[in-house]
Scaffold this motif. Structure first.
Motif: not given
Length: 158
Positions: A116-125
């Protein structure tokens, strides 16, 4: 002769008054809405239709320039747009309310985005080099999505 000159000056002052009153500017809250700036997303390399996340239908897309975006299907306006690494998005997965991307400069990063917003929820390098040809496969599990990067010995449960 003085009366004609006064009329001429009055007419010129009235014209200048009307010309100056027709010059408009933008208020601060109108910037981005009523200015001449245009946002584009680029050449599309991946797209998917989102019917689930909100009442509005969206077209989710990724481009060769490393941009992911959501475009409102009806009016065609950009709902949100995010720029990732310039070398492009290696893989994208959309299933139900999840949008996962794999991108990176030296090493790949798996990211989850709010539709809906395009915001980052999480990331895993990851420790997977960008030079390796990868594809993102998924399998839904009770604990989440099992994301597998093809050509990699590690699986990521996200």
């Amino acid at each position: 002769h003085v009366v004609v000159r006064m009329k001429y000056i009055c007419v010129n002052l009235i014209l200048v008054h009307f010309i100056l009153n027709t010059v408009y500017g933008l208020y601060e809250d109108q910037v981005g809405d009523k200015d001449w700036h245009q946002s584009h997303v680029g050449h599309v390399t991946w797209l998917s239709f989102d019917y689930v996340s909100s009442g509005r239908r969206k077209v989710l897309l990724a481009t060769e320039g490393g941009v992911i975006a959501a475009v409102n299907a009806g009016p065609g306006t950009i709902a949100w747009r995010r720029e990732l690494e310039k070398n492009g998005v290696a893989a994208v997965l959309h299933h139900r309310s999840s949008l996962l991307t794999v991108s990176g400069n030296e090493f790949l990063t798996i990211r989850s985005w709010d539709l809906d917003t395009g915001l980052l929820k999480w990331e895993i390098p990851t420790n997977v080099a960008i030079a390796t040809k990868n594809s993102l496969n998924s399998q839904w599990r009770p604990g989440g999505v099992l994301a597998t990067l093809a050509g990699n010995k590690n699986d990521y449960l996200v």
